[in-house]
Scaffold this motif. Structure first.
Motif, short mmCIF file in Angstrom:
data_model
loop_
_atom_site.label_atom_id
_atom_site.label_comp_id
_atom_site.label_asym_id
_atom_site.label_seq_id
_atom_site.Cartn_x
_atom_site.Cartn_y
_atom_site.Cartn_z
N ALA A 1 -11.48 10.15 -7.87
CA ALA A 1 -11.54 10.12 -6.41
C ALA A 1 -10.21 9.70 -5.77
CB ALA A 1 -12.65 9.16 -5.97
N ALA A 2 -9.13 9.66 -6.54
CA ALA A 2 -7.83 9.23 -6.00
C ALA A 2 -7.41 10.12 -4.83
CB ALA A 2 -6.77 9.26 -7.09
N ALA A 3 -7.08 9.49 -3.72
CA ALA A 3 -6.71 10.21 -2.51
C ALA A 3 -5.39 10.95 -2.65
CB ALA A 3 -6.65 9.23 -1.33
N GLN B 1 2.64 7.30 6.18
CA GLN B 1 1.60 8.25 5.80
C GLN B 1 1.12 7.97 4.37
OE1 GLN B 1 2.88 12.34 5.66
NE2 GLN B 1 0.81 13.11 5.30
N ALA B 2 2.05 7.77 3.45
CA ALA B 2 1.69 7.50 2.06
C ALA B 2 0.89 6.20 1.95
CB ALA B 2 2.95 7.42 1.19
N LEU B 3 1.31 5.18 2.66
CA LEU B 3 0.61 3.89 2.60
C LEU B 3 -0.78 3.99 3.21
CD1 LEU B 3 3.65 1.57 3.38
CD2 LEU B 3 2.48 1.84 1.18
N ARG B 4 -0.95 4.83 4.26
CA ARG B 4 -2.29 5.05 4.83
C ARG B 4 -3.20 5.74 3.82
NH1 ARG B 4 0.54 6.41 9.42
NH2 ARG B 4 0.33 8.62 8.99
N ILE B 5 -2.64 6.72 3.10
CA ILE B 5 -3.43 7.41 2.08
C ILE B 5 -3.91 6.39 1.05
CG2 ILE B 5 -3.30 9.05 0.16
CD1 ILE B 5 -1.41 10.73 1.98
N CYS B 6 -3.00 5.54 0.59
CA CYS B 6 -3.36 4.51 -0.40
C CYS B 6 -4.41 3.55 0.15
CB CYS B 6 -2.13 3.72 -0.83
SG CYS B 6 -1.03 4.57 -1.96
N LYS B 7 -4.21 3.10 1.38
CA LYS B 7 -5.10 2.10 1.96
C LYS B 7 -6.55 2.58 1.98
CE LYS B 7 -5.95 -0.65 6.06
NZ LYS B 7 -5.63 -0.89 7.45
N LEU C 1 8.39 2.60 -12.40
CA LEU C 1 7.86 3.01 -11.11
C LEU C 1 8.85 2.82 -9.96
CD1 LEU C 1 4.24 1.59 -11.34
CD2 LEU C 1 4.95 3.96 -11.55
N GLY C 2 10.06 2.38 -10.27
CA GLY C 2 11.04 2.13 -9.22
C GLY C 2 11.36 3.39 -8.44
N GLY C 3 11.39 3.28 -7.13
CA GLY C 3 11.74 4.42 -6.30
C GLY C 3 10.56 5.23 -5.81
N VAL C 4 9.35 4.70 -5.96
CA VAL C 4 8.18 5.43 -5.49
C VAL C 4 7.22 4.51 -4.73
CG1 VAL C 4 8.26 7.11 -7.38
CG2 VAL C 4 6.86 5.08 -7.62
N ILE C 5 6.31 5.13 -4.03
CA ILE C 5 5.20 4.41 -3.41
C ILE C 5 4.00 4.64 -4.31
CG2 ILE C 5 3.64 4.32 -1.42
CD1 ILE C 5 6.08 5.28 0.27
N VAL C 6 3.41 3.55 -4.78
CA VAL C 6 2.25 3.64 -5.67
C VAL C 6 1.36 2.44 -5.44
CG1 VAL C 6 3.38 2.48 -7.62
CG2 VAL C 6 1.53 4.07 -8.06
N ALA C 7 0.06 2.66 -5.49
CA ALA C 7 -0.94 1.60 -5.33
C ALA C 7 -0.76 0.83 -4.04
CB ALA C 7 -0.89 0.65 -6.54
N GLY C 8 -0.38 1.54 -2.99
CA GLY C 8 -0.24 0.92 -1.68
C GLY C 8 0.99 0.06 -1.53
N GLU C 9 1.97 0.24 -2.40
CA GLU C 9 3.19 -0.56 -2.34
C GLU C 9 4.42 0.33 -2.49
OE1 GLU C 9 1.61 -4.66 -4.39
OE2 GLU C 9 2.35 -3.07 -5.69
N ASN D 1 4.86 -4.54 0.35
CA ASN D 1 3.55 -4.05 0.79
C ASN D 1 3.71 -3.30 2.11
OD1 ASN D 1 3.70 -5.99 2.85
ND2 ASN D 1 2.31 -7.40 1.82
N ARG D 2 2.61 -2.89 2.70
CA ARG D 2 2.68 -2.07 3.91
C ARG D 2 3.27 -2.80 5.12
NH1 ARG D 2 -1.77 -1.90 7.46
NH2 ARG D 2 -1.44 0.32 7.65
N ASN D 3 3.37 -4.12 5.07
CA ASN D 3 3.98 -4.90 6.14
C ASN D 3 5.45 -5.18 5.86
OD1 ASN D 3 1.53 -5.10 7.55
ND2 ASN D 3 0.91 -6.77 6.22
N ASN D 4 6.01 -4.48 4.86
CA ASN D 4 7.40 -4.62 4.45
C ASN D 4 7.71 -6.04 3.99
OD1 ASN D 4 9.73 -3.20 3.88
ND2 ASN D 4 10.74 -3.88 5.74
N GLU D 5 6.73 -6.71 3.38
CA GLU D 5 6.91 -8.04 2.83
C GLU D 5 7.02 -7.92 1.31
OE1 GLU D 5 3.97 -10.24 6.03
OE2 GLU D 5 3.17 -9.44 4.15
N GLU D 6 7.97 -8.64 0.73
CA GLU D 6 8.12 -8.60 -0.72
C GLU D 6 6.89 -9.26 -1.36
OE1 GLU D 6 11.52 -9.54 -4.03
OE2 GLU D 6 12.01 -9.74 -1.91
N THR D 7 6.34 -8.63 -2.38
CA THR D 7 5.08 -9.12 -2.97
C THR D 7 5.23 -9.77 -4.32
OG1 THR D 7 4.53 -6.98 -3.92
CG2 THR D 7 3.67 -7.46 -1.72
N LYS D 8 6.34 -9.58 -5.02
CA LYS D 8 6.47 -10.22 -6.34
C LYS D 8 7.75 -10.88 -6.47
CE LYS D 8 3.25 -7.44 -8.86
NZ LYS D 8 2.98 -6.56 -9.94
#
Length: 103
Positions: A23-25, A53-59, A79-87, A96-103
């Motif tokens: 079911a992956a969008a 758009q990509a982050l909306r699809i993931c969300k 995975l560097g250089g891509v949008i994956v799993a909403g990041e 993340n989608r708010n442009n905040e560093e997550t790790k």
């Protein structure tokens, strides 16, 4: 130091290696949407809109949690250089989608 990016051919291979998530969008989508860098002829506002758009699809994806588990099991270099799993994943940072560093 050069940035580590996955060429579109690498994105296609990566997409084929994703575990079964029926079911992956993102399935069947244009791979260019997931590229983190500017595409040829693209402006920064265009890239921002494409990322949103990509982050909306993931969300809205029913497979998001499974995708995150899979993505977090891989090294950033894969995975560097891509949008994956909403990041948005850059070679050494994840945002993340708010442009905040997550790790």
């Amino acid at each position: 130091m050069s940035k580590r990016r996955i060429p579109l051919s690498g994105l296609k291979q990566l997409q084929e290696e994703i575990p079964s998530m029926p079911a992956a969008a993102c399935k069947g989508s244009d791979l260019r949407i997931w590229e983190s860098e500017l595409l040829r002829g693209e402006t920064r506002p265009d890239r921002k809109a494409r990322h949103e758009q990509a982050l909306r699809i993931c969300k809205g994806c029913p497979e998001l949690e499974e995708c995150r588990a899979w993505a977090s099991s891989l090294p950033l270099s894969q995975l560097g250089g891509v949008i994956v799993a909403g990041e948005l994943r850059r070679p050494h940072r994840i945002y993340n989608r708010n442009n905040e560093e997550t790790k």
